[in-house]
Design a protein around this motif. Structure first.
Motif, PDB file in Angstrom:
ATOM      1  N   SER A 104       0.817  -1.202   0.000  1.00 34.81           N
ATOM      2  CA  SER A 104       0.000   0.000   0.000  1.00 34.81           C
ATOM      3  C   SER A 104       0.856   1.260   0.000  1.00 34.81           C
ATOM      4  CB  SER A 104      -0.929   0.018   1.229  1.00 34.81           C
ATOM      5  OG  SER A 104      -0.171   0.149   2.424  1.00 34.81           O
ATOM      6  N   LYS A 105       2.167   1.110   0.070  1.00 39.08           N
ATOM      7  CA  LYS A 105       3.065   2.249   0.000  1.00 39.08           C
ATOM      8  C   LYS A 105       2.883   2.940  -1.338  1.00 39.08           C
ATOM      9  CE  LYS A 105       6.937   4.747   0.046  1.00 39.08           C
ATOM     10  NZ  LYS A 105       6.465   5.848  -0.807  1.00 39.08           N
ATOM     11  N   ASP A 106       2.493   4.222  -1.281  1.00 39.91           N
ATOM     12  CA  ASP A 106       2.248   4.969  -2.502  1.00 39.91           C
ATOM     13  C   ASP A 106       3.575   5.436  -3.081  1.00 39.91           C
ATOM     14  OD1 ASP A 106       1.486   6.856  -4.469  1.00 39.91           O
ATOM     15  OD2 ASP A 106      -0.397   7.231  -3.415  1.00 39.91           O
ATOM     16  N   ALA A 107       3.879   4.993  -4.274  1.00 40.70           N
ATOM     17  CA  ALA A 107       5.158   5.323  -4.913  1.00 40.70           C
ATOM     18  C   ALA A 107       5.289   6.804  -5.214  1.00 40.70           C
ATOM     19  CB  ALA A 107       5.315   4.523  -6.201  1.00 40.70           C
ATOM     20  N   ASN A 108       4.172   7.542  -5.170  1.00 42.41           N
ATOM     21  CA  ASN A 108       4.192   8.970  -5.455  1.00 42.41           C
ATOM     22  C   ASN A 108       4.216   9.835  -4.203  1.00 42.41           C
ATOM     23  OD1 ASN A 108       4.252   9.000  -8.309  1.00 42.41           O
ATOM     24  ND2 ASN A 108       2.089   8.440  -8.373  1.00 42.41           N
ATOM     25  N   VAL A 109       4.437   9.221  -3.051  1.00 45.59           N
ATOM     26  CA  VAL A 109       4.514   9.967  -1.792  1.00 45.59           C
ATOM     27  C   VAL A 109       5.834   9.656  -1.103  1.00 45.59           C
ATOM     28  CG1 VAL A 109       3.415  10.409   0.442  1.00 45.59           C
ATOM     29  CG2 VAL A 109       1.998   9.891  -1.548  1.00 45.59           C
ATOM     30  N   TYR A 110       6.536  10.684  -0.666  1.00 46.34           N
ATOM     31  CA  TYR A 110       7.838  10.496  -0.034  1.00 46.34           C
ATOM     32  C   TYR A 110       7.631  10.191   1.453  1.00 46.34           C
ATOM     33  CZ  TYR A 110      12.924  10.989   0.193  1.00 46.34           C
ATOM     34  OH  TYR A 110      14.276  10.748   0.313  1.00 46.34           O
ATOM     35  N   SER A 111       7.259   8.960   1.736  1.00 42.98           N
ATOM     36  CA  SER A 111       7.023   8.540   3.125  1.00 42.98           C
ATOM     37  C   SER A 111       6.980   7.018   3.204  1.00 42.98           C
ATOM     38  CB  SER A 111       5.702   9.115   3.638  1.00 42.98           C
ATOM     39  OG  SER A 111       4.603   8.549   2.949  1.00 42.98           O
ATOM     40  N   ASP A 112       7.029   6.523   4.442  1.00 44.59           N
ATOM     41  CA  ASP A 112       6.819   5.097   4.735  1.00 44.59           C
ATOM     42  C   ASP A 112       7.818   4.159   4.070  1.00 44.59           C
ATOM     43  OD1 ASP A 112       4.594   5.807   6.286  1.00 44.59           O
ATOM     44  OD2 ASP A 112       3.277   5.733   4.547  1.00 44.59           O
ATOM     45  N   TYR A 113       9.011   4.632   3.805  1.00 41.62           N
ATOM     46  CA  TYR A 113      10.030   3.718   3.300  1.00 41.62           C
ATOM     47  C   TYR A 113      10.453   2.787   4.439  1.00 41.62           C
ATOM     48  CZ  TYR A 113      10.336   6.512  -0.936  1.00 41.62           C
ATOM     49  OH  TYR A 113      10.035   7.155  -2.119  1.00 41.62           O
ATOM     50  N   PRO A 114      10.642   1.499   4.150  1.00 43.34           N
ATOM     51  CA  PRO A 114      10.920   0.525   5.219  1.00 43.34           C
ATOM     52  C   PRO A 114      12.311   0.688   5.824  1.00 43.34           C
ATOM     53  CG  PRO A 114      11.217  -0.501   3.078  1.00 43.34           C
ATOM     54  CD  PRO A 114      10.655   0.870   2.810  1.00 43.34           C
ATOM     55  N   ILE A 115      12.480   0.115   6.985  1.00 45.05           N
ATOM     56  CA  ILE A 115      13.802   0.065   7.615  1.00 45.05           C
ATOM     57  C   ILE A 115      14.571  -1.093   6.993  1.00 45.05           C
ATOM     58  CG2 ILE A 115      15.046  -0.403   9.760  1.00 45.05           C
ATOM     59  CD1 ILE A 115      12.745   1.007  11.228  1.00 45.05           C
ATOM     60  N   THR A 116      15.694  -0.788   6.383  1.00 45.35           N
ATOM     61  CA  THR A 116      16.510  -1.828   5.730  1.00 45.35           C
ATOM     62  C   THR A 116      17.802  -2.086   6.493  1.00 45.35           C
ATOM     63  OG1 THR A 116      17.712  -0.251   4.330  1.00 45.35           O
ATOM     64  CG2 THR A 116      15.614  -1.080   3.487  1.00 45.35           C
ATOM     65  N   LEU A 117      18.076  -1.264   7.487  1.00 41.96           N
ATOM     66  CA  LEU A 117      19.322  -1.373   8.240  1.00 41.96           C
ATOM     67  C   LEU A 117      19.395  -2.681   9.016  1.00 41.96           C
ATOM     68  CD1 LEU A 117      21.949   0.097   9.136  1.00 41.96           C
ATOM     69  CD2 LEU A 117      20.624   1.014  11.061  1.00 41.96           C
ATOM     70  N   SER A 118      20.400  -3.467   8.736  1.00 43.45           N
ATOM     71  CA  SER A 118      20.572  -4.751   9.408  1.00 43.45           C
ATOM     72  C   SER A 118      20.911  -4.540  10.883  1.00 43.45           C
ATOM     73  CB  SER A 118      21.693  -5.544   8.733  1.00 43.45           C
ATOM     74  OG  SER A 118      21.929  -6.758   9.401  1.00 43.45           O
TER      75      SER A 118
ATOM     76  N   SER B  95      12.311   1.110  18.026  1.00 40.33           N
ATOM     77  CA  SER B  95      10.857   1.128  17.894  1.00 40.33           C
ATOM     78  C   SER B  95      10.354   1.814  16.621  1.00 40.33           C
ATOM     79  CB  SER B  95      10.245   1.843  19.104  1.00 40.33           C
ATOM     80  OG  SER B  95      10.720   3.191  19.174  1.00 40.33           O
ATOM     81  N   LYS B  96      11.240   2.407  15.849  1.00 40.94           N
ATOM     82  CA  LYS B  96      10.811   3.108  14.638  1.00 40.94           C
ATOM     83  C   LYS B  96      10.312   2.125  13.584  1.00 40.94           C
ATOM     84  CE  LYS B  96      12.106   7.241  16.046  1.00 40.94           C
ATOM     85  NZ  LYS B  96      11.146   8.324  16.305  1.00 40.94           N
ATOM     86  N   SER B  97       9.341   2.568  12.792  1.00 36.31           N
ATOM     87  CA  SER B  97       8.758   1.692  11.771  1.00 36.31           C
ATOM     88  C   SER B  97       9.087   2.140  10.347  1.00 36.31           C
ATOM     89  CB  SER B  97       7.235   1.637  11.945  1.00 36.31           C
ATOM     90  OG  SER B  97       6.675   2.944  11.839  1.00 36.31           O
ATOM     91  N   THR B  98       9.780   3.273  10.207  1.00 34.95           N
ATOM     92  CA  THR B  98      10.162   3.759   8.882  1.00 34.95           C
ATOM     93  C   THR B  98      11.565   4.352   8.951  1.00 34.95           C
ATOM     94  OG1 THR B  98       9.640   5.347   7.105  1.00 34.95           O
ATOM     95  CG2 THR B  98       9.041   5.980   9.347  1.00 34.95           C
ATOM     96  N   SER B  99      12.248   4.350   7.822  1.00 32.33           N
ATOM     97  CA  SER B  99      13.603   4.902   7.767  1.00 32.33           C
ATOM     98  C   SER B  99      13.623   6.352   7.321  1.00 32.33           C
ATOM     99  CB  SER B  99      14.457   4.065   6.809  1.00 32.33           C
ATOM    100  OG  SER B  99      13.901   4.073   5.502  1.00 32.33           O
ATOM    101  N   VAL B 100      12.464   6.926   7.027  1.00 30.29           N
ATOM    102  CA  VAL B 100      12.405   8.297   6.528  1.00 30.29           C
ATOM    103  C   VAL B 100      12.556   9.305   7.668  1.00 30.29           C
ATOM    104  CG1 VAL B 100      11.024  10.021   5.304  1.00 30.29           C
ATOM    105  CG2 VAL B 100      10.929   7.629   4.610  1.00 30.29           C
ATOM    106  N   SER B 101      13.428  10.277   7.480  1.00 31.33           N
ATOM    107  CA  SER B 101      13.596  11.330   8.487  1.00 31.33           C
ATOM    108  C   SER B 101      14.271  12.549   7.870  1.00 31.33           C
ATOM    109  CB  SER B 101      14.441  10.811   9.661  1.00 31.33           C
ATOM    110  OG  SER B 101      14.666  11.839  10.601  1.00 31.33           O
ATOM    111  N   TYR B 102      13.556  13.671   7.881  1.00 31.02           N
ATOM    112  CA  TYR B 102      14.149  14.930   7.415  1.00 31.02           C
ATOM    113  C   TYR B 102      13.554  16.123   8.168  1.00 31.02           C
ATOM    114  CZ  TYR B 102       9.969  14.743   4.356  1.00 31.02           C
ATOM    115  OH  TYR B 102       8.686  14.642   3.857  1.00 31.02           O
ATOM    116  N   THR B 103      13.224  15.898   9.440  1.00 33.35           N
ATOM    117  CA  THR B 103      12.603  16.961  10.240  1.00 33.35           C
ATOM    118  C   THR B 103      13.542  18.142  10.479  1.00 33.35           C
ATOM    119  OG1 THR B 103      13.227  15.781  12.259  1.00 33.35           O
ATOM    120  CG2 THR B 103      11.005  15.398  11.407  1.00 33.35           C
ATOM    121  N   GLY B 104      14.835  17.898  10.549  1.00 37.07           N
ATOM    122  CA  GLY B 104      15.788  18.991  10.752  1.00 37.07           C
ATOM    123  C   GLY B 104      15.720  20.011   9.633  1.00 37.07           C
ATOM    124  N   GLN B 105      15.550  19.525   8.414  1.00 33.38           N
ATOM    125  CA  GLN B 105      15.459  20.422   7.265  1.00 33.38           C
ATOM    126  C   GLN B 105      14.158  21.234   7.298  1.00 33.38           C
ATOM    127  OE1 GLN B 105      16.767  17.211   7.129  1.00 33.38           O
ATOM    128  NE2 GLN B 105      18.705  18.323   7.082  1.00 33.38           N
TER     129      GLN B 105
END
Length: 468
Positions: free
Chosen positions: A35-49, A54-64
């Motif tokens: 259901s991840k919308d390819a046209n929205v910059y959000s909800d990318y999965p955590i791929t870090l091994s 507790s985070k559920s997404t790898s997206v973060s740009y709040t500082g900007q």
């Protein structure tokens, strides 16, 4: 049945339950992923091994996004001067540019009419941020005394704090416009194209198989790419909107009919408020949308799509080091972003050169009729501040503009030519402007034609707003 058999049955049943639960979670996760919308910059999965937080997404740009808010708030404060020295106002401006003060209220953008903003404090977006630490560190050749980017902003903050509503009509400076347009380049554009989309895309810096920093849920490359996206200032769902709608979000209902349409366009999660972290339009994206809504350019969606496609390349690496093919793909997307972003700045400079040309024409008509020039003079100074700010912003990117930058600086000068045919030609040791005669107002008007021709020729822009 023996005790041993009973224990085995219980263990078997427990195992079945666990497997069932795991299967259900897997199905749910699969459904969420699909259901991840390819046209929205959000909800990318955590791929870090190895990530166990507790985070559920790898997206973060709040500082900007916090820095966009600091910029908007600083611009607002720059127009609050009374015409007298005001140390308190200067200190407040420095709080939003230089310092990392806690609990700074959001001065702009904030709730206006039907346009309800979720946050009212910068810390609600991201804590401990400033603008000075991310400002272009090179020399600004378009102003006197060889100041760095941050030195120039600090100089302008000092001048703005004692100017009436931030405007010096004698010398021709509109400080809110100068500060704002320059920071769009010296912070946002510079950080994105000359740092996160350049140096941090190298194989050795911020690798994709390691966290960006200890304990983070994102890899080095994931966060570098996210931060570059954040600096562009587009709503996460910009691809689902038209450029005109993205533009109207920034105007907060002022350009929408009815006004509540702006909230409708911004409020992607339908909670009735605009989340400044993901739903607002800020400076760079606003100017991209502003150009595109005329139908001649496609900067907003071209840049946003390149960010989305590049982020997917990183997701597909699944937390492993990027291959040379993947890094080459990322660099290609980075080039698309940098080229189009540069054109957005060039389009804006072109537009305001046209505005300045028109303002001079009107001023000459008014003076010829012995009329009151005060209203038109304010427009002239405002438009010149926008032209100068964007021309300087163009020179803070990845590549040195060299002779092109020098020519722009020469044509625009250190200030506009005023009605007495004088302009600023230097700044003395005490920080005072030095004015002298040289170029006449008529000659300066002709410079605007040359500026537009130069911008069109070098940057291949097609919007060409306010073409002379």
């Amino acid at each position: 049945m023996s005790p041993a058999i009973k224990m085995s049955s219980k263990a078997l049943n427990a195992r079945i339950l666990r497997l069932s639960a795991i299967g259900s979670i897997a199905v749910l996760m699969s459904a969420c992923g699909s259901s991840k919308d390819a046209n929205v910059y959000s909800d990318y999965p955590i791929t870090l091994s190895g990530y166990s937080g507790s985070k559920s997404t790898s997206v973060s740009y709040t500082g900007q996004m916090a820095r966009h808010v600091l910029h908007d708030s600083l611009k607002s404060l720059a127009g609050k001067g009374s015409g007298q020295k005001d140390p308190a106002l200067k200190a407040k401006m420095l709080s939003y540019y230089k310092n990392k003060d806690k609990n700074r209220p959001i001065i702009a953008p904030k709730t206006k009419g039907t346009f309800k903003v979720l946050q009212n404090n910068v810390d609600q977006i991201s804590k401990g941020k400033n603008l000075i630490g991310k400002t272009y560190k090179g020399t600004i050749s378009g102003m006197p005394n060889g100041m760095t980017g941050s030195e120039l902003v600090l100089f302008w903050i000092d001048k703005a704090s004692e100017a009436n509503k931030g405007v010096d009509l004698q010398r021709g400076y509109n400080y809110p416009q100068l500060i704002s347009k320059f920071i769009m380049g010296a912070v946002s554009y510079n950080q994105a194209v000359d740092n996160y989309l350049d140096e941090k895309l190298s194989a050795k810096k911020k690798p994709n198989d390691k966290p960006y920093k200890k304990g983070a849920p994102y890899t080095g490359k994931e966060h570098s790419w996210d931060e570059a996206f954040g600096y562009f200032g587009a709503p996460a769902h910009a691809m689902k909107l038209t450029p005109k709608q993205v533009y109207e979000i920034a105007k907060m209902g002022k350009k929408s009919k009815p006004p509540q349409n702006a909230l409708k366009y911004a409020d992607y999660n339908k909670d009735g408020k605009v989340d400044l972290k993901t739903e607002m339009t800020f400076g760079p994206a606003y100017y991209a949308a502003g150009s595109d809504k005329g139908g001649k350019t496609k900067y907003l969606h071209t840049i946003t799509k390149a960010y989305l496609d590049g982020r997917q390349v990183i997701v597909n690496a699944k937390g492993k080091k990027l291959s040379e093919k993947q890094r080459k793909s990322l660099k290609n997307y980075a080039k698309i972003i940098a080229t189009n972003w540069q054109q957005v700045l060039a389009e804006a400079a072109h537009k305001y050169a046209g505005s300045v040309h028109g303002d001079i024409k009107k001023l000459m008509i008014i003076t010829g009729a012995n009329g009151d020039t005060s209203k038109q003079l304010k427009k002239y100074v405002k438009h010149w501040g926008e032209l100068k700010g964007f021309a300087l912003a163009l020179q803070t990117g990845k590549n040195n503009l060299g002779a092109v930058g020098a020519k722009l600086n020469q044509l625009i000068g250190y200030s506009p030519v005023m009605l007495d045919n004088k302009q600023v030609t230097d700044i003395d040791r005490s920080g005072n402007y030095v004015r002298s005669s040289g170029v006449t107002l008529v000659q300066y008007q002709a410079n605007m034609v040359a500026i537009q021709k130069l911008l069109k020729s070098i940057f291949k822009i097609k919007g060409l707003a306010k073409k002379i």
